[in-house]
Design an enzyme around this catalytic site. Structure first.
Site, mmCIF file in Angstrom:
data_model
loop_
_atom_site.group_PDB
_atom_site.id
_atom_site.type_symbol
_atom_site.label_atom_id
_atom_site.label_comp_id
_atom_site.label_asym_id
_atom_site.label_seq_id
_atom_site.Cartn_x
_atom_site.Cartn_y
_atom_site.Cartn_z
ATOM 1 N N LEU A 1 -31.349 -33.837 -125.009
ATOM 2 C CA LEU A 1 -29.954 -34.254 -124.811
ATOM 3 C C LEU A 1 -29.670 -35.554 -125.572
ATOM 4 O O LEU A 1 -28.699 -35.656 -126.313
ATOM 5 C CB LEU A 1 -29.696 -34.447 -123.306
ATOM 6 C CG LEU A 1 -28.317 -34.930 -122.881
ATOM 7 C CD1 LEU A 1 -27.234 -33.920 -123.255
ATOM 8 C CD2 LEU A 1 -28.275 -35.169 -121.356
ATOM 9 N N TYR B 1 -22.338 -29.131 -120.622
ATOM 10 C CA TYR B 1 -22.327 -30.324 -119.765
ATOM 11 C C TYR B 1 -22.742 -29.953 -118.344
ATOM 12 O O TYR B 1 -23.437 -30.718 -117.663
ATOM 13 C CB TYR B 1 -20.959 -31.024 -119.789
ATOM 14 C CG TYR B 1 -19.858 -30.290 -119.064
ATOM 15 C CD1 TYR B 1 -19.134 -29.285 -119.685
ATOM 16 C CD2 TYR B 1 -19.545 -30.601 -117.745
ATOM 17 C CE1 TYR B 1 -18.137 -28.600 -119.026
ATOM 18 C CE2 TYR B 1 -18.547 -29.923 -117.067
ATOM 19 C CZ TYR B 1 -17.852 -28.923 -117.713
ATOM 20 O OH TYR B 1 -16.886 -28.246 -117.044
ATOM 21 N N ARG C 1 -34.089 -35.667 -111.791
ATOM 22 C CA ARG C 1 -34.386 -37.064 -111.420
ATOM 23 C C ARG C 1 -35.186 -37.160 -110.118
ATOM 24 O O ARG C 1 -35.850 -38.163 -109.883
ATOM 25 C CB ARG C 1 -33.112 -37.902 -111.370
ATOM 26 C CG ARG C 1 -32.165 -37.667 -110.256
ATOM 27 C CD ARG C 1 -31.021 -38.666 -110.365
ATOM 28 N NE ARG C 1 -30.436 -38.619 -111.691
ATOM 29 C CZ ARG C 1 -29.199 -38.182 -111.971
ATOM 30 N NH1 ARG C 1 -28.410 -37.797 -111.000
ATOM 31 N NH2 ARG C 1 -28.750 -38.160 -113.195
ATOM 32 N N GLU D 1 -33.955 -40.194 -117.643
ATOM 33 C CA GLU D 1 -33.173 -39.347 -116.724
ATOM 34 C C GLU D 1 -32.158 -40.170 -115.932
ATOM 35 O O GLU D 1 -31.980 -39.984 -114.731
ATOM 36 C CB GLU D 1 -34.092 -38.516 -115.829
ATOM 37 C CG GLU D 1 -34.881 -37.517 -116.657
ATOM 38 C CD GLU D 1 -35.330 -36.297 -115.911
ATOM 39 O OE1 GLU D 1 -34.663 -35.888 -114.951
ATOM 40 O OE2 GLU D 1 -36.371 -35.748 -116.308
ATOM 41 N N SER E 1 -31.466 -47.146 -114.132
ATOM 42 C CA SER E 1 -31.180 -47.602 -112.763
ATOM 43 C C SER E 1 -29.691 -47.917 -112.584
ATOM 44 O O SER E 1 -29.118 -47.637 -111.527
ATOM 45 C CB SER E 1 -32.026 -48.834 -112.435
ATOM 46 O OG SER E 1 -33.368 -48.433 -112.224
#
Ligand code: FAD
Length: 383
Positions: free
Chosen positions: A127, A234, A245, A365, A368
């Site tokens: 990606l 998307y 994640r 991914e 923070s």
């Protein structure tokens, strides 16, 4: 009465035990050399296929283990306690690549690719680009329709597993003016004309995990290689990354657990002032605090994974789990280095590497800050 989140079924416990055994017997002896040479051991990767680790979430009818998402989380955690590079290889294979194919693939695509991904083919998920990281859908790789198929041009950056992979889930735009609604996913095979794997990054941590650039130069992709619908890439990306994640959270919990184990063993064995370090209350309290943080992070990761498997909303929990677990991993690995003293600062002992490896948890991914943005939207936004 409901069981604790960490209570495992017999099957889960057996599976976890077998992955731990594999990690201890096969991965552990290779950790240092793989870190130093920045190479994932090819034989190790081959061995993970027959063990089912590369096809955990693939249905049995396609050669997979037919496991749950939670099983994948257990495997990533157990492997990452020994080597987070091996953990992320299995993570990307299961929580991103297989997951995307199982959910979005046509029957033909599943029959063509799932048996390969479960037998001998590593997957990668592409990606990010140089100019689009957190703002992922600002990607510029272009897919232009040509006859029945598409022609891809552009470059991807930071692609995990790229060196080992035979199949790539690639996101490109079919209509840059449409913004995120132009993003479309394609299945690109290694060896397709016009596609090559470029420079490999020289990294701070998870050095055995390959991270490379991908180059598409007039790469003709048949129409049947589109994953999902045109302009719906998307959705493919968001849905897989929302789940992926949780896998990174598991990687970080495993890493923290591994670092804690090394620190605790060291504290028992290293003597200063006439007794083992572990007999000083200050040392006991540091280790106790670390154990508490790991337990909290594990509960958050397991909770998010079990919610996902139950088919209920898990977005907030997944973002919180990844955010918190990556903080815990960094803190625990840092303290583990201190528990080892000078020995923690050198490569002869494993905690130096885990400290370097921990940093990636706050970056890939979704950084923070991106997790906090999601958490803020899902909490403040609902008030
Ligand atoms: C080892 C490694 C492996 C990777 N593997 C893959 C992979 O397999 N596939 C893939 O597609 N990608 C992969 N990535 C890419 C990774 O997902 C991106 O690096 C990550 O999303 C961050 O993007 P960026 O590097 O462009 O940083 P940027 O998006 O430029 O962010 C830089 C900083 O700005 C902050 N920031 C950005 N926007 C905002 C905002 N709106 N508000 C506040 N702060 C903000 C970020 O939090 C970060 O601190 C990998 C990266 C690494 C390093």
């Amino acid at each position: 009465m409901r069981a604790a989140l960490t209570a495992l079924s017999d099957d889960e416990r057996m599976f976890q035990g077998s992955v731990r055994q594999f990690a201890a017997e096969r991965v552990a002896p290779l950790v240092r050399i793989m870190d130093e040479t920045q190479q994932m051991d090819a034989e190790l990767v081959r061995e993970m296929f027959p063990l089912g680790l590369m096809g955990i979430v693939a249905p049995e009818e396609y050669g997979g283990a037919g496991g749950s998402f939670f099983d994948a989380i257990l495997a990533v955690e157990a492997l990452s306690a020994v080597d987070p590079s091996v953990g992320v290889l299995v993570d990307v294979q299961n929580t991103l690549c297989l997951n995307a194919l199982v959910r979005w693939g046509t029957e033909g695509q599943k029959q063509r690719y799932l048996p390969r991904l479960t037998a001998d083919t590593v997957g990668a998920y592409a990606l990010s680009e140089a100019k689009s990281g957190s703002d992922a859908f600002a990607l510029q790789t272009r897919a232009v329709q040509h006859g029945e198929g598409y022609v891809l041009n552009g470059q991807k950056l930071w692609i995990t597993n790229a060196k080992e992979a035979g199949l790539f889930v690639v996101f490109a735009t079919i209509d840059p003016a449409a913004g995120y609604k132009g993003v479309t996913a394609f299945l690109v095979e290694k060896g397709m004309e016009g596609f090559s794997v470029g420079r490999k990054e020289d990294k701070l941590g998870i050095r055995a995990s390959s991270t490379c650039e991908l180059i598409f130069h007039d790469c003709a992709v048949p129409a049947g290689q589109m994953l999902g619908e045109p302009g719906k890439g998307y959705q493919v990306a968001i849905e897989t990354l929302n789940e992926g994640r949780i896998g990174i959270g598991a990687q970080m919990v495993g890493l923290a657990d591994g670092a804690w184990g090394h620190a605790a063993r060291w504290a028992r064995q290293r003597r200063q002032f006439g007794k083992p370090l572990a007999e000083f209350q200050a040392m006991q309290f540091q280790l106790a605090e670390m154990a508490t943080e790991i337990e909290a992070a594990r509960l958050m990761v397991y909770n998010a994974a079990r919610l996902r498997d139950a088919g209920v909303e898990f977005l907030k929990e997944a973002a919180m789990a990844k955010y918190f677990a990556s903080q815990v991993a960094e803190r625990v690995a840092s303290l583990a280095v201190e528990v080892f003293g000078g020995s923690g600062f050198v490569k002869d002992y494993p905690v130096e590497k885990l400290y370097r490896d921990a940093k990636i948890g706050k970056i890939y991914e979704g950084t923070s800050f991106m997790q906090l943005a999601t958490i803020a939207k899902l909490t403040l936004g609902k008030m």
